[in-house]
Design an enzyme around this catalytic site. Structure first.
Site, PDB file in Angstrom:
ATOM      1  N   THR A  44       1.462  44.072 -26.105  1.00 26.56           N
ATOM      2  CA  THR A  44       2.544  44.251 -25.284  1.00 26.56           C
ATOM      3  C   THR A  44       3.567  43.459 -25.345  1.00 26.56           C
ATOM      4  O   THR A  44       4.756  43.803 -24.830  1.00 26.56           O
ATOM      5  CB  THR A  44       1.865  44.111 -23.871  1.00 26.56           C
ATOM      6  N   TYR A 132     -10.018  41.388 -31.246  1.00 28.88           N
ATOM      7  CA  TYR A 132      -9.092  42.521 -30.703  1.00 28.88           C
ATOM      8  C   TYR A 132      -9.497  43.742 -31.528  1.00 28.88           C
ATOM      9  O   TYR A 132      -9.107  43.853 -32.506  1.00 28.88           O
ATOM     10  CB  TYR A 132      -7.589  42.087 -30.594  1.00 28.88           C
ATOM     11  N   LYS A 161     -12.125  41.741 -26.865  1.00 29.11           N
ATOM     12  CA  LYS A 161     -11.193  42.596 -26.502  1.00 29.11           C
ATOM     13  C   LYS A 161     -11.394  44.154 -26.870  1.00 29.11           C
ATOM     14  O   LYS A 161     -11.134  44.481 -28.105  1.00 29.11           O
ATOM     15  CB  LYS A 161      -9.539  42.535 -26.443  1.00 29.11           C
ATOM     16  N   ILE A 206      -8.190  42.581 -20.506  1.00 33.88           N
ATOM     17  CA  ILE A 206      -6.807  42.143 -20.791  1.00 33.88           C
ATOM     18  C   ILE A 206      -5.930  43.166 -20.481  1.00 33.88           C
ATOM     19  O   ILE A 206      -5.969  44.295 -21.109  1.00 33.88           O
ATOM     20  CB  ILE A 206      -7.089  41.875 -22.412  1.00 33.88           C
TER      21      ILE A 206
END
Length: 294
Positions: A44, A132, A161, A206
């Site tokens: 992001t 992740y 995540k 998250i």
């Protein structure tokens, strides 16, 4: 590291440069609304298009503003183990609380390769590492069995995540990793899977949505942790239109458009990403109004 909502915060730009003034307003908005952590320079945050000097400025400014109130986790993943370690060491030097390390993309390592990647990094830093897993972007999926092996063996890998949207994998990811190590944390990497992950025994999210609706995302998690299952489900259902709208184009295109409509940032991205279409902007305007955010 944290339980609840960690905002995967955007990186504002203005005239091609970092816009630290707008960034500070956005960080303070997050703090005022009770988010539990900030994740800087993740997907992001457009990390692939932020250079090393800009990374240092952004992380340093984040740490100054946050001033120890909540953890600051820095995105440090690449598809080269050595390059990843370099970014991890930069985050460590700057004083970050942890690093988010995406699985190596494009070169598609095996499960053994994934394990060795995280092992190599964990042996060379004292920072907490968050794996992740986002197969939709990387082309590789961390199997729950591999994550459990990482949890059992690599003590400074603090959690994962999980952005694989498959409900069965989410359930097994939480179950197997927590059997391997009770304090290993699992956060949703998809806002629309947050409630389901919490029900499976996970630790939060998250979040992209919390850029624009931090209070509501915090409420979703906090109500669940307080035992108010029905209230948490109600918040989840109210947020569904916003969750859907923020992903009608590639993230972070819609969330930047939404934050622009809310007056926080310029609607500026770096190539190869481009601003949202007029159709998407109009959709976001309507959803934000219906959500009480405009």
């Amino acid at each position: 590291m944290f339980r609840g909502v960690g905002t995967a915060i955007v990186t504002p730009f203005k005239n091609g440069e970092l816009d630290l003034e707008s960034y500070e307003r956005l960080v303070r908005y997050q703090l005022e609304n009770g988010v539990n952590a900030l994740i800087v320079l993740g997907t992001t945050g457009e990390s692939p298009t932020v250079n090393e000097d800009e990374r240092e400025k952004l992380v340093s400014r984040t740490l100054e503003i946050v001033d120890g109130k909540i953890p600051v986790i820095v995105g440090a993943g690449t598809n080269s183990t050595e390059k990843t370690l370099k970014l991890v060491k930069q985050a460590e030097k700057l004083g970050a609380n942890g690093v988010l390390v995406v699985t190596p993309y494009y070169n598609k390592p095996t499960q053994e390769g994934l394990y060795q990647h995280y092992k190599y990094i964990s042996e060379r830093t004292d920072l907490g590492i968050v794996v992740y897993n986002v197969p939709g972007r990387t082309g590789v999926n961390v199997l729950p069995e591999t994550a459990a092996r990482i949890a059992a063996d690599l003590k400074n890998v603090v959690g994962i995540k999980e952005a694989n949207p498959d409900i069965d994998q989410i359930d097994r990811m939480v179950s197997l990793t927590k059997q391997a190590r009770s304090d290993f944390m699992v956060w949703s990497g998809n806002d629309d899977r947050t409630f389901y992950l919490l029900c499976a025994g996970g630790d939060g999210v998250i979040s992209v949505v919390s850029n624009v609706a931090p209070k509501q995302m915090v409420e979703l998690c906090a109500e669940y942790f307080s035992g108010n299952l029905e209230k948490s489900r109600e918040v989840h259902r109210k947020l569904r239109p916003l969750m859907k709208a923020l992903f009608v184009e590639t993230n972070p295109i819609p969330v930047k458009a939404a934050l622009n409509l809310m007056g926080f940032i310029e609607n500026e991205l770096r190539l190869p990403l481009v601003p949202a279409s007029e159709k998407t902007v109009e959709l976001l305007r309507n959803v934000l109004k219906e959500s009480g955010l405009l």
